[in-house]
Design an enzyme around this catalytic site. Structure first.
Site, mmCIF file in Angstrom:
data_model
loop_
_atom_site.group_PDB
_atom_site.id
_atom_site.type_symbol
_atom_site.label_atom_id
_atom_site.label_comp_id
_atom_site.label_asym_id
_atom_site.label_seq_id
_atom_site.Cartn_x
_atom_site.Cartn_y
_atom_site.Cartn_z
ATOM 1 N N LYS A 170 0.821 -1.217 0.000
ATOM 2 C CA LYS A 170 0.000 0.000 0.000
ATOM 3 C C LYS A 170 0.858 1.274 0.000
ATOM 4 O O LYS A 170 0.626 2.195 -0.766
ATOM 5 C CB LYS A 170 -0.941 -0.012 1.212
ATOM 6 C CG LYS A 170 -2.021 -1.097 1.112
ATOM 7 C CD LYS A 170 -2.904 -1.157 2.327
ATOM 8 C CE LYS A 170 -2.261 -1.775 3.537
ATOM 9 N NZ LYS A 170 -1.884 -3.183 3.436
ATOM 10 N N ILE A 171 1.867 1.301 0.912
ATOM 11 C CA ILE A 171 2.687 2.520 1.025
ATOM 12 C C ILE A 171 3.626 2.641 -0.179
ATOM 13 O O ILE A 171 3.771 3.722 -0.758
ATOM 14 C CB ILE A 171 3.469 2.519 2.358
ATOM 15 C CG1 ILE A 171 2.481 2.561 3.533
ATOM 16 C CG2 ILE A 171 4.436 3.700 2.424
ATOM 17 C CD1 ILE A 171 3.105 2.340 4.908
ATOM 18 N N SER A 249 10.238 2.300 6.978
ATOM 19 C CA SER A 249 9.556 1.024 7.282
ATOM 20 C C SER A 249 9.818 0.620 8.730
ATOM 21 O O SER A 249 9.046 1.000 9.615
ATOM 22 C CB SER A 249 9.965 -0.063 6.288
ATOM 23 O OG SER A 249 11.336 -0.329 6.337
ATOM 24 N N ARG A 250 10.896 -0.090 8.991
ATOM 25 C CA ARG A 250 11.274 -0.432 10.362
ATOM 26 C C ARG A 250 12.797 -0.347 10.454
ATOM 27 O O ARG A 250 13.501 -0.721 9.504
ATOM 28 C CB ARG A 250 10.812 -1.850 10.741
ATOM 29 C CG ARG A 250 9.317 -1.956 11.043
ATOM 30 C CD ARG A 250 8.905 -1.193 12.318
ATOM 31 N NE ARG A 250 7.480 -1.294 12.609
ATOM 32 C CZ ARG A 250 6.566 -0.405 12.233
ATOM 33 N NH1 ARG A 250 6.908 0.667 11.525
ATOM 34 N NH2 ARG A 250 5.295 -0.575 12.565
ATOM 35 N N ASP A 274 13.102 7.563 9.245
ATOM 36 C CA ASP A 274 12.012 7.863 10.178
ATOM 37 C C ASP A 274 11.977 6.812 11.278
ATOM 38 O O ASP A 274 11.218 6.940 12.234
ATOM 39 C CB ASP A 274 10.669 7.877 9.434
ATOM 40 C CG ASP A 274 9.520 8.307 10.344
ATOM 41 O OD1 ASP A 274 9.647 9.378 10.964
ATOM 42 O OD2 ASP A 274 8.529 7.564 10.452
ATOM 43 N N GLU A 279 15.145 2.339 18.291
ATOM 44 C CA GLU A 279 14.327 3.519 18.585
ATOM 45 C C GLU A 279 13.479 3.387 19.852
ATOM 46 O O GLU A 279 13.087 4.383 20.451
ATOM 47 C CB GLU A 279 13.414 3.857 17.400
ATOM 48 C CG GLU A 279 12.290 2.842 17.162
ATOM 49 C CD GLU A 279 11.349 3.270 16.043
ATOM 50 O OE1 GLU A 279 11.840 3.581 14.950
ATOM 51 O OE2 GLU A 279 10.136 3.282 16.276
ATOM 52 N N GLN A 312 7.519 9.599 12.728
ATOM 53 C CA GLN A 312 6.370 10.487 12.573
ATOM 54 C C GLN A 312 5.702 10.353 11.204
ATOM 55 O O GLN A 312 4.783 11.104 10.887
ATOM 56 C CB GLN A 312 6.799 11.947 12.790
ATOM 57 C CG GLN A 312 7.646 12.541 11.662
ATOM 58 C CD GLN A 312 7.864 14.028 11.816
ATOM 59 O OE1 GLN A 312 8.706 14.457 12.577
ATOM 60 N NE2 GLN A 312 7.105 14.838 11.076
ATOM 61 N N ALA A 313 6.182 9.387 10.397
ATOM 62 C CA ALA A 313 5.639 9.296 9.035
ATOM 63 C C ALA A 313 4.123 9.092 9.042
ATOM 64 O O ALA A 313 3.412 9.586 8.176
ATOM 65 C CB ALA A 313 6.332 8.181 8.265
ATOM 66 N N PHE A 314 3.636 8.381 10.056
ATOM 67 C CA PHE A 314 2.192 8.079 10.103
ATOM 68 C C PHE A 314 1.374 9.273 10.600
ATOM 69 O O PHE A 314 0.152 9.247 10.545
ATOM 70 C CB PHE A 314 1.927 6.910 11.080
ATOM 71 C CG PHE A 314 2.068 7.330 12.528
ATOM 72 C CD1 PHE A 314 3.308 7.461 13.099
ATOM 73 C CD2 PHE A 314 0.950 7.659 13.283
ATOM 74 C CE1 PHE A 314 3.454 7.900 14.417
ATOM 75 C CE2 PHE A 314 1.074 8.085 14.606
ATOM 76 C CZ PHE A 314 2.334 8.211 15.170
HETATM 77 P P1 NAI Z 1 1.731 -3.775 2.944
HETATM 78 O O1 NAI Z 1 1.528 -5.083 3.611
HETATM 79 O O2 NAI Z 1 0.622 -3.181 2.141
HETATM 80 O O3 NAI Z 1 3.018 -3.860 1.982
HETATM 81 C C1 NAI Z 1 4.218 -4.462 2.357
HETATM 82 C C2 NAI Z 1 4.820 -5.080 1.107
HETATM 83 O O4 NAI Z 1 6.101 -5.589 1.450
HETATM 84 C C3 NAI Z 1 3.978 -6.246 0.564
HETATM 85 O O5 NAI Z 1 3.710 -6.050 -0.805
HETATM 86 C C4 NAI Z 1 4.870 -7.450 0.800
HETATM 87 O O6 NAI Z 1 4.731 -8.451 -0.200
HETATM 88 C C5 NAI Z 1 6.250 -6.798 0.735
HETATM 89 N N1 NAI Z 1 7.299 -7.637 1.285
HETATM 90 C C6 NAI Z 1 7.216 -8.622 2.223
HETATM 91 N N2 NAI Z 1 8.423 -9.206 2.387
HETATM 92 C C7 NAI Z 1 9.273 -8.569 1.537
HETATM 93 C C8 NAI Z 1 10.655 -8.715 1.237
HETATM 94 N N3 NAI Z 1 11.395 -9.669 1.819
HETATM 95 N N4 NAI Z 1 11.202 -7.900 0.308
HETATM 96 C C9 NAI Z 1 10.456 -6.955 -0.324
HETATM 97 N N5 NAI Z 1 9.145 -6.768 -0.083
HETATM 98 C C10 NAI Z 1 8.564 -7.565 0.841
HETATM 99 O O7 NAI Z 1 2.215 -2.799 4.095
HETATM 100 P P2 NAI Z 1 2.240 -1.210 4.067
HETATM 101 O O8 NAI Z 1 0.991 -0.693 4.658
HETATM 102 O O9 NAI Z 1 2.661 -0.746 2.727
HETATM 103 O O10 NAI Z 1 3.410 -0.936 5.139
HETATM 104 C C11 NAI Z 1 4.751 -1.292 4.889
HETATM 105 C C12 NAI Z 1 5.562 -1.118 6.151
HETATM 106 O O11 NAI Z 1 5.657 0.274 6.478
HETATM 107 C C13 NAI Z 1 4.917 -1.734 7.413
HETATM 108 O O12 NAI Z 1 5.232 -3.106 7.530
HETATM 109 C C14 NAI Z 1 5.570 -0.945 8.523
HETATM 110 O O13 NAI Z 1 6.766 -1.591 8.916
HETATM 111 C C15 NAI Z 1 5.923 0.390 7.858
HETATM 112 N N6 NAI Z 1 5.113 1.496 8.398
HETATM 113 C C16 NAI Z 1 5.775 2.580 8.912
HETATM 114 C C17 NAI Z 1 5.084 3.646 9.441
HETATM 115 C C18 NAI Z 1 5.775 4.865 9.958
HETATM 116 O O14 NAI Z 1 5.120 5.709 10.601
HETATM 117 N N7 NAI Z 1 7.056 5.034 9.734
HETATM 118 C C19 NAI Z 1 3.623 3.613 9.499
HETATM 119 C C20 NAI Z 1 3.024 2.465 8.864
HETATM 120 C C21 NAI Z 1 3.762 1.434 8.356
#
Ligand code: NAI
Length: 352
Positions: A170-171, A249-250, A274, A279, A312-314
């Site tokens: 999604k992101i 991401s993380r 971020d 952290e 703070q990205a969220f």
């Molecule tokens: P999502 O589940 O929609 O997308 C994650 C994508 O990563 C999926 O398409 C998945 O197939 C892929 N993936 C899984 N394993 C992988 C690998 N080994 N190599 C490459 N791609 C791989 O999740 P969304 O909503 O896009 O969020 C992604 C990440 O962003 C979350 O898991 C979270 O860690 C991080 N995040 C950070 C925030 C922030 O405030 N900084 C807030 C929300 C999410």
């Protein structure tokens, strides 16, 4: 901002599960209080992080609502279970901080917020990208000091550059949509192809190619055993000189020590973070009166070509609304139907 969405939920004034919200910040409470008017949950708020010192506060509480830096290891989960907790409602999409095996063994149900505003996170990644590129953080300070020189502020056109997106969910898709508007060439790496990204012209490649050809690399994958230290010394060695790396991401997707070495050598051009591996001990807290004890974080903060924001990205109005609404709905659905549809379990998430 007009909050017309506040009154769209089904009204249910019956008292639901007793819930304690840990790591509850003052900016979240108004959202909880407004939106909960439609759910009627019995909510309590604790500013402290959930950890070994605070877990006893949840004794006798059905549902513990936790955020990204709350501790949910086996020891804490055992204490929660002993105290009568049966539901962990995460206010996050990521769940890498939960010992799912322990949760399952203890019969603790774990729910999360799989999506709120992917735009919020993607837009923040682009904000880091542009700030680093055009050195807005340095220009801001310089101009305030009356220094209007341009030396050291030169950027590059993002138009025409190759951007590699790791994780095209999604992101990642939102980031790709914005970058398409900039006129970038898009490379993607993900075990699953996202047709919407392909429609934007994204080319799916292996990681080796993505690392070798990208001017900018943006991480949007979850933290799993497969992605831990995905960006390590070996990976960095195969990247273009001067590459820009963005991590929203993380933290542990990036090997911080390797990034610091590459920044010192000038191999990496700039880094926007971020999130940070360690952290949990720092972010979301005001530590301005203390001596920073993490040498890697302290070193990162010395680089002029590194920008760090504290997870703070969220943090947008829309995202907070989404997080709180889905969290309260998750709790309500578990209370009524036994499940919410947003469960996190080992079987469902084999790689995390
Ligand atoms: P999502 O589940 O929609 O997308 C994650 C994508 O990563 C999926 O398409 C998945 O197939 C892929 N993936 C899984 N394993 C992988 C690998 N080994 N190599 C490459 N791609 C791989 O999740 P969304 O909503 O896009 O969020 C992604 C990440 O962003 C979350 O898991 C979270 O860690 C991080 N995040 C950070 C925030 C922030 O405030 N900084 C807030 C929300 C999410």
């Amino acid at each position: 901002m007009e909050n017309s969405y506040l009154y769209t939920q089904p009204v249910n004034l019956q008292k639901n599960m007793k819930t304690i919200v840990f790591s509850a910040e003052s900016y979240e409470r108004p959202f909880f209080e407004r939106i909960n008017a439609a759910y009627g949950h019995d909510l309590g708020f604790i500013e402290a992080q959930l950890n070994a010192d605070t877990v006893s506060l949840a004794k006798g509480i059905d549902c513990v609502c936790a955020f990204v830096n709350d501790r949910l290891n086996a020891e804490i989960l055992e204490k929660l279970s002993e105290g009568g907790t049966r539901l962990i409602a995460l206010r996050s999409a990521g769940f890498n901080h939960v010992d799912l095996e322990a949760a399952e063994r203890l019969g603790l149900q774990v729910v999360r917020v799989p999506a709120y505003s992917p735009h919020a996170v993607a837009e923040h990644a682009i904000c880091l990208m542009m700030s680093l590129n055009r050195k807005v953080h340095r220009a801001y300070n310089r101009v305030r000091e009356g220094n209007f020189q341009l030396h050291g502020l030169m950027g590059f056109d993002v138009h025409g550059k190759t951007v590699g997106i790791v994780g095209t969910g999604k992101i990642g898709e939102c980031a790709a949509t914005i970058l398409k508007g900039f006129g970038c060439r898009l490379l993607g790496f993900d075990p699953y192809v996202n047709p919407a990204c392909q429609a934007l012209g994204m080319e799916y490649v292996d990681l080796k190619t993505l690392f070798a050809e990208s001017d900018i690399i943006s991480l949007h994958c979850p933290l799993t055993p497969d992605t831990k230290h995905l960006i390590d010394a070996e990976a960095i060695a195969t990247m273009k000189d001067g590459v820009q790396i963005l991590n929203t991401s993380r933290g542990a997707v990036v090997d911080t020590a390797a990034v610091i070495e590459a920044l010192k050598k000038g191999k990496i051009g700039s880094v926007g973070l971020d999130v940070y591996e360690e952290e949990g001990d720092f972010f979301f807290r005001n530590l301005s009166n203390t001596v920073l004890q993490d040498d890697q974080l302290a070193r990162l903060l010395t680089f002029p070509n590194v920008i760090i924001t504290g997870h703070q990205a969220f943090f947008t109005e829309e995202a907070l609304h989404g997080i709180v609404d889905t969290t309260l709905a998750n709790i309500q659905k578990v209370e009524r139907d036994g499940k919410s549809g947003n469960e996190v379990s080992i079987q469902k998430h084999v790689v995390g």
